[in-house]
Design an enzyme around this catalytic site. Structure first.
Site, PDB file in Angstrom:
ATOM      1  N   ASN A  92      42.926  45.210  41.293  1.00  0.00           N
ATOM      2  CA  ASN A  92      42.186  46.458  41.078  1.00  0.00           C
ATOM      3  C   ASN A  92      42.432  47.504  42.159  1.00  0.00           C
ATOM      4  O   ASN A  92      42.630  48.681  41.850  1.00  0.00           O
ATOM      5  CB  ASN A  92      40.679  46.157  41.029  1.00  0.00           C
ATOM      6  N   THR A 105      53.937  47.409  33.327  1.00  0.00           N
ATOM      7  CA  THR A 105      53.964  45.948  33.166  1.00  0.00           C
ATOM      8  C   THR A 105      52.954  45.480  32.126  1.00  0.00           C
ATOM      9  O   THR A 105      53.295  44.731  31.200  1.00  0.00           O
ATOM     10  CB  THR A 105      53.681  45.277  34.532  1.00  0.00           C
ATOM     11  N   THR A 129      41.459  38.883  31.025  1.00  0.00           N
ATOM     12  CA  THR A 129      40.411  38.854  32.048  1.00  0.00           C
ATOM     13  C   THR A 129      39.053  39.271  31.495  1.00  0.00           C
ATOM     14  O   THR A 129      38.975  39.995  30.503  1.00  0.00           O
ATOM     15  CB  THR A 129      40.819  39.805  33.198  1.00  0.00           C
ATOM     16  N   ASP A 130      37.999  38.871  32.203  1.00  0.00           N
ATOM     17  CA  ASP A 130      36.639  39.289  31.836  1.00  0.00           C
ATOM     18  C   ASP A 130      36.417  40.784  32.074  1.00  0.00           C
ATOM     19  O   ASP A 130      35.470  41.364  31.542  1.00  0.00           O
ATOM     20  CB  ASP A 130      35.585  38.476  32.613  1.00  0.00           C
ATOM     21  N   GLU A 131      37.281  41.385  32.896  1.00  0.00           N
ATOM     22  CA  GLU A 131      37.049  42.783  33.272  1.00  0.00           C
ATOM     23  C   GLU A 131      37.197  43.760  32.111  1.00  0.00           C
ATOM     24  O   GLU A 131      36.788  44.909  32.223  1.00  0.00           O
ATOM     25  CB  GLU A 131      38.024  43.198  34.374  1.00  0.00           C
ATOM     26  N   TYR A 156      43.474  48.981  36.202  1.00  0.00           N
ATOM     27  CA  TYR A 156      43.882  47.589  35.931  1.00  0.00           C
ATOM     28  C   TYR A 156      43.217  47.070  34.662  1.00  0.00           C
ATOM     29  O   TYR A 156      43.880  46.614  33.732  1.00  0.00           O
ATOM     30  CB  TYR A 156      43.531  46.687  37.122  1.00  0.00           C
ATOM     31  N   LYS A 160      44.739  45.946  30.922  1.00  0.00           N
ATOM     32  CA  LYS A 160      44.555  44.600  30.355  1.00  0.00           C
ATOM     33  C   LYS A 160      43.860  44.698  28.992  1.00  0.00           C
ATOM     34  O   LYS A 160      44.210  43.991  28.048  1.00  0.00           O
ATOM     35  CB  LYS A 160      43.735  43.713  31.306  1.00  0.00           C
ATOM     36  N   ASN A 185      36.815  35.384  37.535  1.00  0.00           N
ATOM     37  CA  ASN A 185      37.562  35.401  38.809  1.00  0.00           C
ATOM     38  C   ASN A 185      38.039  34.009  39.227  1.00  0.00           C
ATOM     39  O   ASN A 185      37.239  33.088  39.358  1.00  0.00           O
ATOM     40  CB  ASN A 185      36.675  35.924  39.938  1.00  0.00           C
TER      41      ASN A 185
HETATM   42  P1  NAD Z   1      49.500  37.590  40.459  1.00  0.00           P
HETATM   43  O1  NAD Z   1      49.520  39.030  40.821  1.00  0.00           O
HETATM   44  O2  NAD Z   1      49.275  36.561  41.517  1.00  0.00           O
HETATM   45  O3  NAD Z   1      50.852  37.187  39.712  1.00  0.00           O
HETATM   46  C1  NAD Z   1      51.473  38.019  38.785  1.00  0.00           C
HETATM   47  C2  NAD Z   1      52.915  37.541  38.616  1.00  0.00           C
HETATM   48  O4  NAD Z   1      53.536  38.387  37.629  1.00  0.00           O
HETATM   49  C3  NAD Z   1      53.753  37.668  39.875  1.00  0.00           C
HETATM   50  O5  NAD Z   1      54.520  36.494  40.063  1.00  0.00           O
HETATM   51  C4  NAD Z   1      54.661  38.869  39.618  1.00  0.00           C
HETATM   52  O6  NAD Z   1      55.910  38.782  40.286  1.00  0.00           O
HETATM   53  C5  NAD Z   1      54.810  38.814  38.113  1.00  0.00           C
HETATM   54  N1  NAD Z   1      55.106  40.132  37.528  1.00  0.00           N
HETATM   55  C6  NAD Z   1      54.467  41.299  37.782  1.00  0.00           C
HETATM   56  N2  NAD Z   1      55.034  42.297  37.063  1.00  0.00           N
HETATM   57  C7  NAD Z   1      56.032  41.719  36.331  1.00  0.00           C
HETATM   58  C8  NAD Z   1      56.950  42.235  35.374  1.00  0.00           C
HETATM   59  N3  NAD Z   1      56.959  43.528  35.037  1.00  0.00           N
HETATM   60  N4  NAD Z   1      57.819  41.364  34.812  1.00  0.00           N
HETATM   61  C9  NAD Z   1      57.811  40.051  35.152  1.00  0.00           C
HETATM   62  N5  NAD Z   1      56.975  39.519  36.055  1.00  0.00           N
HETATM   63  C10 NAD Z   1      56.089  40.355  36.627  1.00  0.00           C
HETATM   64  O7  NAD Z   1      48.396  37.484  39.313  1.00  0.00           O
HETATM   65  P2  NAD Z   1      47.414  36.288  38.941  1.00  0.00           P
HETATM   66  O8  NAD Z   1      46.158  36.442  39.701  1.00  0.00           O
HETATM   67  O9  NAD Z   1      48.170  35.013  38.986  1.00  0.00           O
HETATM   68  O10 NAD Z   1      47.080  36.669  37.424  1.00  0.00           O
HETATM   69  C11 NAD Z   1      47.862  36.149  36.350  1.00  0.00           C
HETATM   70  C12 NAD Z   1      47.282  36.631  35.032  1.00  0.00           C
HETATM   71  O11 NAD Z   1      45.938  36.190  34.906  1.00  0.00           O
HETATM   72  C13 NAD Z   1      47.227  38.150  34.896  1.00  0.00           C
HETATM   73  O12 NAD Z   1      47.559  38.488  33.573  1.00  0.00           O
HETATM   74  C14 NAD Z   1      45.778  38.515  35.199  1.00  0.00           C
HETATM   75  O13 NAD Z   1      45.386  39.693  34.532  1.00  0.00           O
HETATM   76  C15 NAD Z   1      45.075  37.291  34.640  1.00  0.00           C
HETATM   77  N6  NAD Z   1      43.773  36.967  35.239  1.00  0.00           N
HETATM   78  C16 NAD Z   1      43.647  36.848  36.594  1.00  0.00           C
HETATM   79  C17 NAD Z   1      42.419  36.481  37.158  1.00  0.00           C
HETATM   80  C18 NAD Z   1      42.242  36.312  38.644  1.00  0.00           C
HETATM   81  O14 NAD Z   1      41.121  36.088  39.097  1.00  0.00           O
HETATM   82  N7  NAD Z   1      43.297  36.379  39.456  1.00  0.00           N
HETATM   83  C19 NAD Z   1      41.328  36.253  36.318  1.00  0.00           C
HETATM   84  C20 NAD Z   1      41.487  36.400  34.927  1.00  0.00           C
HETATM   85  C21 NAD Z   1      42.722  36.747  34.400  1.00  0.00           C
HETATM   86  O1  TDX Z   2      38.203  42.672  51.019  1.00  0.00           O
HETATM   87  C1  TDX Z   2      37.522  42.646  49.993  1.00  0.00           C
HETATM   88  N1  TDX Z   2      36.158  42.718  50.095  1.00  0.00           N
HETATM   89  C2  TDX Z   2      35.325  42.701  49.017  1.00  0.00           C
HETATM   90  O2  TDX Z   2      34.096  42.771  49.162  1.00  0.00           O
HETATM   91  C3  TDX Z   2      38.109  42.528  48.674  1.00  0.00           C
HETATM   92  C4  TDX Z   2      39.605  42.442  48.521  1.00  0.00           C
HETATM   93  C5  TDX Z   2      37.264  42.494  47.595  1.00  0.00           C
HETATM   94  N2  TDX Z   2      35.923  42.584  47.744  1.00  0.00           N
HETATM   95  C6  TDX Z   2      35.055  42.484  46.548  1.00  0.00           C
HETATM   96  C7  TDX Z   2      35.453  43.304  45.356  1.00  0.00           C
HETATM   97  C8  TDX Z   2      34.989  42.455  44.186  1.00  0.00           C
HETATM   98  O3  TDX Z   2      33.611  42.704  43.919  1.00  0.00           O
HETATM   99  O4  TDX Z   2      35.154  41.105  46.122  1.00  0.00           O
HETATM  100  C9  TDX Z   2      35.123  41.024  44.683  1.00  0.00           C
HETATM  101  C10 TDX Z   2      36.395  40.329  44.204  1.00  0.00           C
HETATM  102  O5  TDX Z   2      37.473  41.213  44.457  1.00  0.00           O
HETATM  103  P1  TDX Z   2      38.981  40.900  43.975  1.00  0.00           P
HETATM  104  O6  TDX Z   2      39.417  39.599  44.552  1.00  0.00           O
HETATM  105  O7  TDX Z   2      39.795  42.096  44.235  1.00  0.00           O
HETATM  106  O8  TDX Z   2      38.759  40.609  42.423  1.00  0.00           O
HETATM  107  P2  TDX Z   2      38.222  41.519  41.199  1.00  0.00           P
HETATM  108  O9  TDX Z   2      38.393  42.961  41.460  1.00  0.00           O
HETATM  109  O10 TDX Z   2      36.873  41.006  40.844  1.00  0.00           O
HETATM  110  O11 TDX Z   2      39.304  41.089  40.072  1.00  0.00           O
HETATM  111  C11 TDX Z   2      39.735  39.716  39.971  1.00  0.00           C
HETATM  112  O12 TDX Z   2      39.120  39.063  38.890  1.00  0.00           O
HETATM  113  C12 TDX Z   2      39.528  39.421  37.603  1.00  0.00           C
HETATM  114  C13 TDX Z   2      41.251  39.605  39.867  1.00  0.00           C
HETATM  115  O13 TDX Z   2      41.858  40.269  40.956  1.00  0.00           O
HETATM  116  C14 TDX Z   2      41.741  40.146  38.563  1.00  0.00           C
HETATM  117  O14 TDX Z   2      43.140  39.942  38.420  1.00  0.00           O
HETATM  118  C15 TDX Z   2      41.028  39.415  37.450  1.00  0.00           C
HETATM  119  O15 TDX Z   2      41.386  39.995  36.230  1.00  0.00           O
END
Ligand code: NAD
Ligand code: TDX
Length: 338
Positions: A92, A105, A129-131, A156, A160, A185
């Site tokens: 985000n 992307t 994602t839940d977002e 973001y 999505k 998350n």
């Molecule tokens: P991340 O940012 O760690 O990984 C994303 C990966 O995608 C990376 O390896 C990056 O190199 C690759 N990538 C980015 N752009 C690309 C492109 N154009 N072509 C090919 N590869 C590309 O993300 P993450 O946290 O592992 O999230 C993975 C998926 O899960 C995402 O779709 C995200 O929306 C979803 N998601 C994440 C969370 C969370 O809490 N992290 C929660 C719910 C859903």
């Molecule tokens: O330094 C920080 N301090 C802080 O208070 C950061 C980086 C975040 N935060 C807060 C913001 C959010 O309320 O913590 C919470 C979690 O932040 P993030 O890790 O950036 O997650 P969020 O924005 O909730 O989104 C995540 O969950 C849904 C993932 O990054 C997304 O990819 C997923 O879709």
């Protein structure tokens, strides 16, 4: 471990498989289905790392490329039975600095994959994602269900949300065999240190204070990455075509509670910094459809403390994985006064 053939064919294309959730997914899928051949398509952006796949056997092949590259995607889709789509711009705060890569992307990339699926008839699973549902108030008794209207807040989550709409339209208009999951998350090993939990762990490990946005009352619904990926496998194995499943483990905690727990586990302090613009207040997932229909239950469940201890230990042990880019990540945050 089972050694039965996978119910989704012999070859799986995993987009974004060198990122946080994708690489943990590849590890879990190869353990569960040792015969499965996995092709990872990943652009290795700042968030991707080929080392995340180190130690995996010869059944896993990494192809470096972008999901918007029509020719390459078409070639790989022709070889795959199933496609599991994790690739995304996922942070985000970055989407507030520069939304452009998110549109390319998350929207154009997903469109490109869907067109290949339409041509080759792959089983497709879209990871979302839940977002997409926006946020809840702190005292709202409701949780997000699969019927909650979309109301994304950030560039973001808007991209999505758009990608989810594309998948549903391709199911309805073209009859592709796709499912969608919307998860809360994630935390666990290999998460990029820009994200909340690993940022605070590595802040404390490098002598910085932990950083809490705003008043810290914002609530996130935490799930261990292995529980998320186990649910994705359950949907691939037993999910109904065209359906959407919410994934969550009833892990609601305020950011203040999480940062205080990290400080307690590691011995450290935190400070309040500028809030994120448009900061969503609360996310909470109702995963009863997934639990009821597919019999899924989380392994870590609500033992968040144990999951967090394991995660802290991983970042302590794997300093070489993150220390080279810690300063650059913090510089990016300083530009936003966070
Ligand atoms: P991340 O940012 O760690 O990984 C994303 C990966 O995608 C990376 O390896 C990056 O190199 C690759 N990538 C980015 N752009 C690309 C492109 N154009 N072509 C090919 N590869 C590309 O993300 P993450 O946290 O592992 O999230 C993975 C998926 O899960 C995402 O779709 C995200 O929306 C979803 N998601 C994440 C969370 C969370 O809490 N992290 C929660 C719910 C859903
Ligand atoms: O330094 C920080 N301090 C802080 O208070 C950061 C980086 C975040 N935060 C807060 C913001 C959010 O309320 O913590 C919470 C979690 O932040 P993030 O890790 O950036 O997650 P969020 O924005 O909730 O989104 C995540 O969950 C849904 C993932 O990054 C997304 O990819 C997923 O879709």
């Amino acid at each position: 471990m089972t050694s039965q053939p996978s119910p989704f064919g012999t070859t799986m294309l995993v987009t974004g498989g060198a990122g946080f959730i994708g690489s943990n997914f590849v590890r879990l899928a190869t353990q569960r289905y040792p015969e499965l051949r996995i092709i990872v398509l990943d652009a290795l952006t700042y968030a991707g790392n080929a080392d995340n796949l180190a130690g995996l056997d010869s059944n896993v092949e990494l192809v470096v490329g972008r999901i918007e590259d029509e020719g390459n995607v078409d070639k790989l889709a022709a070889k795959a039975d199933a496609i599991v789509h994790f690739a995304a711009e996922s942070h985000n705060d970055n989407s507030l600095r520069d939304p452009s890569p998110f549109v390319h992307t998350n929207l154009v990339g997903t469109f490109t994959l869907l067109e290949a699926v339409r041509k080759h008839g792959n089983r497709f699973h879209h990871v979302s994602t839940d977002e997409v549902f926006g946020d809840l108030t702190l005292d709202d008794p409701a949780r997000f269900t699969e019927e909650t209207p979309y109301r994304p807040s950030s560039p973001y989550s808007a991209t999505k949300a758009g990608s989810d709409h594309l998948v549903r339209a391709w199911v309805r208009s073209f009859g592709i065999n796709a499912t969608i999951s919307n998860c809360s998350n994630n935390y666990g090993p290999y998460q990029h240190i820009e994200k909340f939990i690993p940022r605070q762990i590595t802040n404390l490990l490098t002598g910085r204070p932990a950083k809490l946005y705003g008043d810290g009352a914002n609530v996130r619904d935490w799930i261990h990455v292995d529980d998320h990926n186990d649910a994705v496998l359950a949907i691939l194995e037993r999910g109904r075509p065209g359906e959407t499943y919410n994934i969550g483990a009833n892990g609601e905690h305020s950011n203040k509670e999480v940062i205080e727990l990290i400080c307690e586990l590691m011995g450290g302090t935190y400070k309040h910094v500028a809030d994120r613009p448009g900061h969503d207040r609360r996310y909470a997932m109702d995963a009863s459809k997934l639990r009821g229909e597919l019999g899924w239950t989380p392994h870590y469940g609500q033992d968040f403390r144990a999951g967090l201890e394991q995660t802290v230990a991983w970042y302590r042990t794997n300093e070489a994985w993150w220390c080279g880019h810690k300063e650059a990540v913090e510089q990016g945050y300083r530009a936003q006064a966070q």
